[in-house]
Design a protein around this motif. Structure first.
Motif, short mmCIF file in Angstrom:
data_model
loop_
_atom_site.label_atom_id
_atom_site.label_comp_id
_atom_site.label_asym_id
_atom_site.label_seq_id
_atom_site.Cartn_x
_atom_site.Cartn_y
_atom_site.Cartn_z
N ALA A 91 0.83 -1.21 0.00
CA ALA A 91 0.00 0.00 0.00
C ALA A 91 0.86 1.26 0.00
CB ALA A 91 -0.94 -0.01 1.20
N THR A 92 1.88 1.28 0.86
CA THR A 92 2.72 2.47 0.95
C THR A 92 3.62 2.63 -0.27
OG1 THR A 92 4.34 1.21 2.26
CG2 THR A 92 2.68 2.48 3.47
N LYS A 93 4.09 1.51 -0.81
CA LYS A 93 4.94 1.57 -2.01
C LYS A 93 4.21 2.23 -3.17
CE LYS A 93 6.74 -1.40 -5.70
NZ LYS A 93 6.92 -2.80 -6.17
N TRP A 94 3.00 1.76 -3.45
CA TRP A 94 2.28 2.28 -4.61
C TRP A 94 1.71 3.67 -4.36
CZ3 TRP A 94 3.55 0.58 -9.00
CH2 TRP A 94 4.00 -0.74 -9.14
N ALA A 95 1.45 4.00 -3.12
CA ALA A 95 1.06 5.37 -2.81
C ALA A 95 2.21 6.32 -3.13
CB ALA A 95 0.65 5.50 -1.35
N ALA A 96 3.43 5.91 -2.82
CA ALA A 96 4.60 6.74 -3.11
C ALA A 96 4.83 6.86 -4.61
CB ALA A 96 5.84 6.14 -2.43
N VAL A 97 4.65 5.75 -5.33
CA VAL A 97 4.85 5.78 -6.79
C VAL A 97 3.87 6.75 -7.45
CG1 VAL A 97 4.63 4.43 -8.91
CG2 VAL A 97 5.81 3.46 -6.93
N VAL A 98 2.60 6.67 -7.05
CA VAL A 98 1.58 7.51 -7.67
C VAL A 98 1.74 8.97 -7.25
CG1 VAL A 98 -0.90 7.92 -7.83
CG2 VAL A 98 -0.02 5.59 -7.94
N THR A 99 2.16 9.18 -6.02
CA THR A 99 2.42 10.55 -5.57
C THR A 99 3.50 11.19 -6.42
OG1 THR A 99 1.77 10.05 -3.29
CG2 THR A 99 3.18 11.97 -3.63
N GLU A 100 4.53 10.42 -6.73
CA GLU A 100 5.61 10.93 -7.59
C GLU A 100 5.08 11.20 -8.99
OE1 GLU A 100 9.31 12.25 -8.79
OE2 GLU A 100 8.56 11.83 -6.76
N GLY A 102 2.26 12.32 -9.73
CA GLY A 102 1.50 13.56 -9.71
C GLY A 102 2.34 14.81 -9.71
N LYS A 103 3.65 14.66 -9.47
CA LYS A 103 4.60 15.78 -9.53
C LYS A 103 4.15 16.98 -8.69
CE LYS A 103 6.22 14.48 -14.14
NZ LYS A 103 7.41 13.80 -13.62
N GLY A 104 3.65 16.68 -7.51
CA GLY A 104 3.28 17.74 -6.58
C GLY A 104 1.98 18.45 -6.88
N GLN A 105 1.30 18.05 -7.96
CA GLN A 105 0.07 18.72 -8.34
C GLN A 105 -1.17 17.85 -8.14
OE1 GLN A 105 0.53 20.10 -12.36
NE2 GLN A 105 2.37 21.29 -11.90
N ARG A 106 -1.01 16.54 -8.37
CA ARG A 106 -2.13 15.61 -8.20
C ARG A 106 -1.68 14.41 -7.36
NH1 ARG A 106 -4.64 13.24 -13.16
NH2 ARG A 106 -2.51 13.13 -13.99
N HIS A 107 -2.66 13.66 -6.91
CA HIS A 107 -2.41 12.41 -6.18
C HIS A 107 -1.55 12.65 -4.93
CE1 HIS A 107 -3.83 11.20 -10.06
NE2 HIS A 107 -2.66 11.26 -10.64
N GLN A 108 -1.85 13.69 -4.21
CA GLN A 108 -1.10 13.99 -3.00
C GLN A 108 -1.91 13.55 -1.77
OE1 GLN A 108 2.13 15.37 -3.57
NE2 GLN A 108 1.37 14.77 -5.59
#
Length: 257
Positions: A91-100, A102-108
């Protein structure tokens, strides 16, 4: 057409096609009778209201889930709001991947849920997503899809959508009652080869089609050894206890088109 009792129609046409001998073994039960409330509305042609931003949650990021997660995150107008899995590291791994992604604009600030088989229910209560991808073991597909729709979200479910006729009718009933979409993500319908052949058929390149056959031939014995976290921990039991094609839509889906 909207007033046709679909269950009885399907039942009668199926039985007449198969013959009385087959009817004695066909698994129709009382649930095949139409007991839906008269207020239920047929979902064919229904289109949900447009959303400027679709808030998405994912249940299951072991094998199939990450592909859906990353694809959804790459689409404009989406926001990944929650990820649920039995295992914290996934869960934490893929949350980090998707957050990245989003480049600080989405998926935060993606909410993560893990460690208990019912944490997905808490996720639905707390996050209230617009749609949910379900990529878990098969016995959970229908119950999760039904609960997702009851909580006000659209459900997108991995193959197979359910493991019994009764579950499939419950999904239909819930979709009609809640006015929420429920789609089985049959990936083979949209593979490059399948779409190529479909286009050739539609263009008349190979002539008039008179007969088609379909099957699911796939050697998955290696998965039986994936007993720690992989499908071998649950899928093998379906092979042992169910006699039949467990993935009929892989073959029938493209042929039906």
């Amino acid at each position: 057409m909207k007033n046709i009792n679909r269950r009885n129609f399907i039942k009668k046409t199926s039985l007449s096609a198969a013959g009385l001998a087959a009817a004695t073994t066909f698994p129709f039960t009382g649930s095949a009778q139409d007991t839906r409330p008269k207020s239920a509305l047929y979902m064919g042609g229904f289109a949900a209201q447009k959303l400027e931003t679709v808030r998405i949650a994912v249940i299951g990021v072991g094998a199939r889930g990450p592909a859906h997660l990353q694809f959804a995150a790459s689409l404009p107008g989406t926001e990944i709001v929650a990820i649920c899995d039995l295992f914290e590291d996934l869960a934490t791994k893929w949350a980090a991947v998707v957050t990245e992604m989003g480049k600080g604009q989405r998926h935060q600030n993606i909410a993560t849920y893990f460690g208990d088989e019912d944490k997905w229910k808490l996720m639905l209560e707390e996050v209230r997503p617009d749609m949910v991808f379900i990529a878990t073991n098969w016995v959970n597909h229908a119950p999760m899809a039904i609960e997702v729709m009851n909580k006000g979200a659209h459900a997108f479910v991995e193959v197979p959508l359910a493991i019994s006729i009764e579950e499939l009718w419950k999904i239909v009933d819930t979709s009609e009652k809640t006015r929420k979409h429920c789609m089985m993500m049959e990936n083979v319908n949209y593979g490059r080869d399948e779409l190529l052949f479909l286009n050739m058929c539609r263009q008349g390149v190979i002539g008039e089609l008179l007969h088609s056959e379909a099957a699911y031939i796939h050697d998955l014995r290696t998965q039986m050894n994936e007993v720690e976290r992989g499908t071998g921990s649950w899928r093998t039991y379906h092979y042992a206890n169910r006699n039949g094609n467990l993935y009929p839509t892989h073959g029938l889906g493209p042929v039906a088109q």
